[in-house]
Design a protein around this motif. Structure first.
Motif, PDB file in Angstrom:
ATOM      1  N   SER A  58      85.016  66.116  89.107  1.00 16.71           N
ATOM      2  CA  SER A  58      84.610  65.834  87.735  1.00 16.71           C
ATOM      3  C   SER A  58      84.000  64.446  87.585  1.00 16.71           C
ATOM      4  N   GLY A  59      84.635  63.449  88.195  1.00 16.27           N
ATOM      5  CA  GLY A  59      84.154  62.088  88.037  1.00 16.27           C
ATOM      6  C   GLY A  59      83.251  61.610  89.145  1.00 16.27           C
ATOM      7  N   ALA A  60      83.025  62.459  90.174  1.00 11.77           N
ATOM      8  CA  ALA A  60      82.220  62.076  91.341  1.00 11.77           C
ATOM      9  C   ALA A  60      82.716  60.741  91.901  1.00 11.77           C
ATOM     10  N   THR A  61      84.045  60.603  91.938  1.00 13.96           N
ATOM     11  CA  THR A  61      84.639  59.364  92.426  1.00 13.96           C
ATOM     12  C   THR A  61      85.916  59.671  93.209  1.00 13.96           C
ATOM     13  N   THR A  62      86.296  58.769  94.085  1.00 14.26           N
ATOM     14  CA  THR A  62      87.492  58.956  94.908  1.00 14.26           C
ATOM     15  C   THR A  62      88.757  58.903  94.060  1.00 14.26           C
ATOM     16  N   VAL A  63      89.659  59.844  94.304  1.00 18.05           N
ATOM     17  CA  VAL A  63      90.949  59.892  93.611  1.00 18.05           C
ATOM     18  C   VAL A  63      92.044  59.807  94.664  1.00 18.05           C
ATOM     19  N   ARG A  64      92.996  58.892  94.450  1.00 19.01           N
ATOM     20  CA  ARG A  64      94.027  58.648  95.443  1.00 19.01           C
ATOM     21  C   ARG A  64      95.411  58.759  94.806  1.00 19.01           C
ATOM     22  N   SER A  65      96.368  59.299  95.541  1.00 18.84           N
ATOM     23  CA  SER A  65      97.753  59.345  95.087  1.00 18.84           C
ATOM     24  C   SER A  65      98.655  58.909  96.227  1.00 18.84           C
ATOM     25  N   LYS A  66      99.414  57.840  96.003  1.00 20.70           N
ATOM     26  CA  LYS A  66     100.341  57.350  97.016  1.00 20.70           C
ATOM     27  C   LYS A  66     101.751  57.902  96.824  1.00 20.70           C
ATOM     28  N   ASP A  67     101.934  58.747  95.798  1.00 18.78           N
ATOM     29  CA  ASP A  67     103.245  59.341  95.541  1.00 18.78           C
ATOM     30  C   ASP A  67     103.048  60.757  95.014  1.00 18.78           C
ATOM     31  N   LEU A  68     102.881  61.710  95.936  1.00 17.97           N
ATOM     32  CA  LEU A  68     102.634  63.088  95.511  1.00 17.97           C
ATOM     33  C   LEU A  68     103.811  63.666  94.741  1.00 17.97           C
TER      34      LEU A  68
END
Length: 240
Positions: free
Chosen positions: A151-161
């Motif tokens: 959607s945002g054409a940007t990297t999405v990161r999660s360090k706590d799934l």
């Protein structure tokens, strides 16, 4: 011990990786010389130090992109080539699982992401189960990590799934021992042609340095993927 292996009148070069106070990685190149003398051990060491981070980064990017280009170029199957690309990125960064999500229109006319290819570290049944269970998942724009990256054409990161409100597969990831993930969009000519999502056992493994390496090859890789997909579609149409 920087003096190890150095005798008077000799010189050596060391490459070392360290972490700066802001958390970023730094590669240091040090030239160490011991002036000539009659002593058995060096009495004085002369050290020249320089920041080789940019040079090391460029070398890693070029090596990875070359490997990915070969992977996609050696097969007529886009899926197989993308699977090998996921494998190489995971092996380079020490990541456990890689998935490639592609956009398409479903029978109801919705624009969704479906999983076209995946790779898991061999020898771990929990990871294999995680990959199989996610095979039929679909994401709309803004849904889950891949959907947000799309959607945002940007990297999405999660360090706590486990505690993430965005990630939609928490129980499956927990069962596989996966703690962190990152989704990187593959953008060509302003269009997201795919979203690559990677999972890891350690929250620190999705470091800025590792993610930046994938981001650096995302655009050329997106062009390669689009070209390979077009070639495959043309062969199918000709066969029909």
């Amino acid at each position: 011990d920087v003096s190890a292996g150095i005798s008077p009148g000799t010189q050596r070069r060391l490459n070392m990786e360290t972490t700066l106070t802001d958390g970023s990685a730094c590669v240091v190149e040090a030239d160490i010389a011991a002036p000539a003398s009659d002593a058995a051990e060096p009495e004085v060491l002369v050290v020249w130090i320089k920041d080789a981070t940019d040079h090391a980064r460029v070398e890693r990017e070029a090596a990875l992109l070359g490997t990915l280009a070969l992977a996609l170029g050696r097969t007529d199957s886009a899926e197989l080539g993308i699977t090998v690309a996921l494998e190489q990125i995971c092996l380079t960064n020490g990541w456990a699982v890689g998935e490639a999500w592609f956009p398409r229109n479903d029978p109801d006319g919705r624009n969704i992401l479906y999983r076209k290819a995946s790779w898991t570290r061999p020898g771990d049944a929990r990871l294999a189960m995680f990959a199989r269970q996610a095979g039929n998942f679909e994401f709309e724009k803004g849904q889950g990590l891949p959907g947000r990256a799309w959607s945002g054409a940007t990297t999405v990161r999660s360090k706590d799934l486990k505690g993430s409100v965005v990630f939609t597969r928490g129980p499956l990831a927990a069962a596989a021992g996966l703690r962190a993930a990152v989704s990187v969009p593959m953008v060509a000519a302003g269009e997201v042609v795919a979203v690559f999502t990677f999972f890891t056992h350690g929250s620190d493994d999705v470091s800025s340095r590792a993610v930046q390496l994938v981001q650096s090859v995302a655009t050329p890789l997106a062009l390669l993927i689009r070209q390979k997909s077009a070639e495959e579609a043309r062969r199918v149409a000709e066969a029909r």
